[in-house]
Each structure stands twice: as structure tokens, then as C-alpha cells.
Design a protein around this motif. Structure first.
Motif, PDB file in Angstrom:
ATOM      1  N   GLU A   1      31.570  13.414  10.287  1.00 50.15           N
ATOM      2  CA  GLU A   1      30.705  12.537  11.074  1.00 50.15           C
ATOM      3  C   GLU A   1      31.470  11.304  11.561  1.00 50.15           C
ATOM      4  N   LEU A   2      32.324  10.756  10.709  1.00 52.04           N
ATOM      5  CA  LEU A   2      33.088   9.571  11.113  1.00 52.04           C
ATOM      6  C   LEU A   2      34.091   9.918  12.207  1.00 52.04           C
ATOM      7  N   LEU A   3      34.725  11.073  12.096  1.00 48.89           N
ATOM      8  CA  LEU A   3      35.749  11.460  13.054  1.00 48.89           C
ATOM      9  C   LEU A   3      35.160  11.790  14.418  1.00 48.89           C
ATOM     10  N   ARG A   4      33.934  12.299  14.428  1.00 49.03           N
ATOM     11  CA  ARG A   4      33.312  12.709  15.705  1.00 49.03           C
ATOM     12  C   ARG A   4      32.217  11.752  16.154  1.00 49.03           C
ATOM     13  N   GLY A   5      31.849  10.820  15.298  1.00 53.21           N
ATOM     14  CA  GLY A   5      30.703   9.973  15.581  1.00 53.21           C
ATOM     15  C   GLY A   5      31.032   8.750  16.411  1.00 53.21           C
ATOM     16  N   SER A   6      30.154   7.779  16.310  1.00 57.42           N
ATOM     17  CA  SER A   6      30.275   6.563  17.117  1.00 57.42           C
ATOM     18  C   SER A   6      31.021   5.479  16.353  1.00 57.42           C
ATOM     19  N   ASP A   7      31.373   4.435  17.084  1.00 56.74           N
ATOM     20  CA  ASP A   7      32.005   3.276  16.461  1.00 56.74           C
ATOM     21  C   ASP A   7      31.107   2.662  15.392  1.00 56.74           C
ATOM     22  N   GLY A   8      29.800   2.674  15.659  1.00 50.26           N
ATOM     23  CA  GLY A   8      28.865   2.009  14.759  1.00 50.26           C
ATOM     24  C   GLY A   8      28.954   2.499  13.330  1.00 50.26           C
ATOM     25  N   GLN A   9      29.126   3.818  13.143  1.00 49.64           N
ATOM     26  CA  GLN A   9      29.210   4.363  11.791  1.00 49.64           C
ATOM     27  C   GLN A   9      30.438   3.842  11.054  1.00 49.64           C
ATOM     28  N   CYS A  10      31.568   3.814  11.753  1.00 45.13           N
ATOM     29  CA  CYS A  10      32.807   3.342  11.124  1.00 45.13           C
ATOM     30  C   CYS A  10      32.734   1.848  10.827  1.00 45.13           C
ATOM     31  N   ILE A  11      32.182   1.096  11.763  1.00 41.27           N
ATOM     32  CA  ILE A  11      32.091  -0.345  11.569  1.00 41.27           C
ATOM     33  C   ILE A  11      31.177  -0.672  10.392  1.00 41.27           C
ATOM     34  N   GLU A  12      30.066   0.052  10.283  1.00 37.47           N
ATOM     35  CA  GLU A  12      29.129  -0.197   9.184  1.00 37.47           C
ATOM     36  C   GLU A  12      29.755   0.132   7.837  1.00 37.47           C
ATOM     37  N   LEU A  13      30.522   1.208   7.779  1.00 37.75           N
ATOM     38  CA  LEU A  13      31.077   1.660   6.510  1.00 37.75           C
ATOM     39  C   LEU A  13      32.376   0.963   6.148  1.00 37.75           C
ATOM     40  N   MET A  14      33.243   0.741   7.164  1.00 31.06           N
ATOM     41  CA  MET A  14      34.597   0.270   6.855  1.00 31.06           C
ATOM     42  C   MET A  14      34.991  -1.006   7.594  1.00 31.06           C
ATOM     43  N   ASN A  15      34.077  -1.588   8.360  1.00 25.90           N
ATOM     44  CA  ASN A  15      34.357  -2.820   9.107  1.00 25.90           C
ATOM     45  C   ASN A  15      35.535  -2.682  10.069  1.00 25.90           C
ATOM     46  N   MET A  16      35.681  -1.512  10.639  1.00 28.49           N
ATOM     47  CA  MET A  16      36.681  -1.294  11.683  1.00 28.49           C
ATOM     48  C   MET A  16      36.197  -0.195  12.615  1.00 28.49           C
ATOM     49  N   SER A  17      36.742  -0.157  13.809  1.00 30.54           N
ATOM     50  CA  SER A  17      36.308   0.818  14.801  1.00 30.54           C
ATOM     51  C   SER A  17      36.783   2.221  14.434  1.00 30.54           C
ATOM     52  N   ARG A  18      36.144   3.205  15.076  1.00 28.03           N
ATOM     53  CA  ARG A  18      36.566   4.590  14.876  1.00 28.03           C
ATOM     54  C   ARG A  18      38.019   4.776  15.302  1.00 28.03           C
ATOM     55  N   GLU A  19      38.406   4.135  16.403  1.00 31.18           N
ATOM     56  CA  GLU A  19      39.778   4.246  16.895  1.00 31.18           C
ATOM     57  C   GLU A  19      40.776   3.743  15.850  1.00 31.18           C
ATOM     58  N   ALA A  20      40.475   2.597  15.228  1.00 28.57           N
ATOM     59  CA  ALA A  20      41.376   2.044  14.214  1.00 28.57           C
ATOM     60  C   ALA A  20      41.457   2.959  12.998  1.00 28.57           C
ATOM     61  N   TYR A  21      40.306   3.492  12.564  1.00 27.51           N
ATOM     62  CA  TYR A  21      40.253   4.392  11.409  1.00 27.51           C
ATOM     63  C   TYR A  21      41.070   5.660  11.669  1.00 27.51           C
ATOM     64  N   VAL A  22      40.882   6.267  12.833  1.00 31.20           N
ATOM     65  CA  VAL A  22      41.607   7.501  13.170  1.00 31.20           C
ATOM     66  C   VAL A  22      43.107   7.228  13.267  1.00 31.20           C
ATOM     67  N   HIS A  23      43.502   6.149  13.924  1.00 29.70           N
ATOM     68  CA  HIS A  23      44.922   5.809  14.049  1.00 29.70           C
ATOM     69  C   HIS A  23      45.559   5.579  12.685  1.00 29.70           C
ATOM     70  N   LEU A  24      44.821   4.921  11.793  1.00 30.15           N
ATOM     71  CA  LEU A  24      45.350   4.635  10.465  1.00 30.15           C
ATOM     72  C   LEU A  24      45.570   5.925   9.681  1.00 30.15           C
ATOM     73  N   CYS A  25      44.609   6.825   9.705  1.00 30.03           N
ATOM     74  CA  CYS A  25      44.760   8.115   9.008  1.00 30.03           C
ATOM     75  C   CYS A  25      45.928   8.909   9.590  1.00 30.03           C
ATOM     76  N   MET A  26      46.037   8.952  10.919  1.00 27.79           N
ATOM     77  CA  MET A  26      47.133   9.673  11.565  1.00 27.79           C
ATOM     78  C   MET A  26      48.485   9.083  11.182  1.00 27.79           C
ATOM     79  N   HIS A  27      48.552   7.769  11.086  1.00 28.30           N
ATOM     80  CA  HIS A  27      49.805   7.101  10.734  1.00 28.30           C
ATOM     81  C   HIS A  27      50.252   7.503   9.330  1.00 28.30           C
ATOM     82  N   PHE A  28      49.323   7.510   8.390  1.00 25.67           N
ATOM     83  CA  PHE A  28      49.668   7.877   7.009  1.00 25.67           C
ATOM     84  C   PHE A  28      50.034   9.356   6.907  1.00 25.67           C
ATOM     85  N   ARG A  29      49.402  10.210   7.698  1.00 26.10           N
ATOM     86  CA  ARG A  29      49.771  11.628   7.726  1.00 26.10           C
ATOM     87  C   ARG A  29      51.178  11.802   8.299  1.00 26.10           C
ATOM     88  N   HIS A  30      51.429  11.131   9.420  1.00 23.66           N
ATOM     89  CA  HIS A  30      52.718  11.263  10.101  1.00 23.66           C
ATOM     90  C   HIS A  30      53.870  10.794   9.212  1.00 23.66           C
TER      91      HIS A  30
END
Length: 297
Positions: A1-30
Motif C-alpha cells: 500500500e505504501l509503495l503504490r499509495g498516496s503521499d498521505g499514507q507515507c507522511i502519516e506513518l513516517m513523516n516523509m513523502s512516498r518519493e523519499a521513502y522509495v528512494h531511501l529503500c532503493m538506495h539501501f538495496r543498491h
């Protein structure tokens, strides 16, 4: 849901945008700092960690499964260990470029303070300390305990140096102790450059403080403009140095654990704070649209 959902879900849960969350996960994977476990993905692990530091939540509940405390403890510390490597990449000393890029809002002030390469200040972060060791960490007021964090940021709100773990002490004393220890790798500016700091620090080579006993804080100038040359200097100084106040403001708004630390061992509490600085720097360096940076900018 976080990966496909809206910014609002990520901001509510983690205080950051979906774009920031996805980039951070990709960075740690890479970088191969985190890997999928049999039942828990990198994204799951990162969500657990970011929710804890964003809201001081000890448990994460999803619609499909419950992650119990032992599982969360395991993956929280796995991500935290990776964050320490990440921090060495994200929090790097300034290059002291003679012609640095400067945001437009600060160009006129930078012409006044040509040698300024950043702003320096300390901040208190809530800490959980055993009763037998609380004396040096106890603050004023209700007697809560804090660790003193020393930070330096550039004029783009990116922290270039962070030292955490000091007890409650005068800002000037903390700076002196940090500089005296070679292993801290304090980034001394060249002789012609300096950091801006407030009146809690000594005005000396490489550290420019305002005039003492003269109006200084921005609120002091709201009703009556600067009159004397000392007041005009202090007003310009605080407008530029205020960048670090706003940078700390973004951090404390994003990571509520700054105000209410979880009862981890003290070395873990210190590392959590470093991780928060690193994540914040990542969002800024990647030029990701972020509500908090926009608000404090």
C-alpha cells in the motif's frame, strides 16, 4: 500500500513523502546495506525503523500481519547498523569551495559575510539515562535528561558535521571538548573562513559570534528596526545564522523521537540521532519535494 499509495499514507506513518521513502529503500538495496529476509522485505524493515523514529512507536501493525516486539527489535537494529554506514556517506565535512553555490534567499547576506561557510549550534535531545548516571544529563525545569548535540549546517540546510552523546553543558564547553579530540574529525575551516554562531560561543578566529549585550534575536527587531551599526550587524548575522535553527526545526518536526526518546541503551540513543540527521540530509541532497523543508525554508 505504501509503495503504490498516496503521499498521505507515507507522511502519516513516517513523516516523509512516498518519493523519499522509495528512494531511501532503493538506495539501501543498491548499496547492499539491507537485504530481503525470508518473510520481511527491505521496505518492511525500513518502515518499522522510520515509524519508530518518526513517532516513537515501539510496535508496527499492518493489515496482513503483526510484527511482534522481538521481530521489530531485530530489524530495527539491523537497519540502525546500516544507517551508521549511511551516515558516513550523508554527513560529510564542507569542501570550503571559494565560490560555493548559494540559495538565492541568502545572496545579499553572503555578500556581507563573505567568509561564512556554515552555521554552528547545539541542541538538546531527550535521553533515557539510568538513575545512577543522570547528573550530567539532567536539564532544567522538570528535571528531564537530555543529550547535547552539536551540529554544523551549510546554507542549504544540509548538516556537514554532527556530534551526539554529550551531557547537558554550556554550548561553548561542548564545542571546546569536541574540537580537542582528534578522533571527532571536527571540520576546522581555513583561516580566511568561519562558522556563524550565537552569543553562547566565543567570538574568535573561525567562529563569528554577534555583539554581546546588543539586540540579536529576530524577534527583537520586529517592533523596532536596527539603529546602531552593532544592531545592524547583529540583525544581518542572525538572519543568516538562522539557517541552522530552521534545519533543526525540520529534524524535530520529522523525528518525534527527538522530544521523547525510547528506552534504548545510551549508545543506541546516540546512533538513532545520527541516523535521523543522515535521513534528513538524504532527502535534501536528493532534491526530493518535502513539505517540512518547504515549510521551514
Amino acid at each position: 500500500e505504501l509503495l503504490r499509495g498516496s503521499d498521505g499514507q507515507c507522511i502519516e506513518l513516517m513523516n516523509m513523502s512516498r518519493e523519499a521513502y522509495v528512494h531511501l529503500c532503493m538506495h539501501f538495496r543498491h548499496k547492499l546495506w539491507l537485504h530481503d529476509s525470508r518473510h520481511v522485505s527491505v521496505e518492511d524493515k525500513m518502515t518499522m525503523f522510520l515509524t519508530i523514529i518518526g513517532h516513537n512507536e515501539r510496535y508496527v501493525v499492518t493489515k496482513r500481519r503483526f510484527h511482534f516486539s522481538q521481530t521489530i527489535h531485530k530489524y530495527f537494529h539491523e537497519v540502525l547498523a546500516a544507517m551508521m554506514t549511511f551516515a558516513r556517506e550523508m554527513i560529510v565535512p564542507p569542501t570550503f569551495n571559494p565560490n560555493p553555490d548559494c540559495p538565492g534567499a541568502h545572496k545579499s547576506l553572503r555578500r556581507i559575510f563573505k567568509g561564512a561557510v556554515g552555521a554552528l549550534d547545539g541542541s538538546l535531545v531527550h535521553a533515557i539515562i539510568p538513575a545512577s548516571q543522570q547528573t550530567v544529563y539532567r536539564g532544567r525545569g522538570k528535571g528531564k535528561c537530555y543529550q547535547n548535540v552539536l551540529g554544523i549546517c551549510d546554507f542549504n540546510m544540509i548538516f556537514t558535521f554532527v556530534y551526539a552523546g554529550e551531557g547537558v553543558a554550556h554550548d561553548s564547553r561542548v564545542l571546546t571538548e569536541v574540537m580537542a579530540e582528534p578522533s571527532n574529525n571536527f571540520p576546522f575551516p581555513p583561516p580566511s573562513k568561519y562558522y556563524l554562531c550565537d552569543a553562547a560561543y566565543t567570538n574568535t578566529r573561525r567562529f563569528m559570534a554577534p555583539y554581546r549585550n546588543v539586540r540579536y534575536w529576530l524577534g527583537d527587531f520586529r517592533r523596532r528596526r536596527a539603529m546602531t551599526k552593532e544592531e545592524k550587524f547583529n540583525h544581518a548575522h542572525v538572519k543568516l545564522r538562522n539557517i541552522i535553527e530552521r534545519a533543526y526545526g525540520v529534524l524535530k518536526a520529522r523525528f518525534l523521537i527527538f522530544d521523547k526518546m525510547a528506552p534504548y541503551p545510551f549508545n543506541v540513543q546516540r546512533n538513532v540521532i545520527i541516523a535521523c540527521f543522515a535521513v534528513n540530509n538524504f532527502i535534501r541532497k536528493e532534491k526530493i519535494n518535502d513539505e517540512l523543508f518547504a515549510q521551514y525554508e
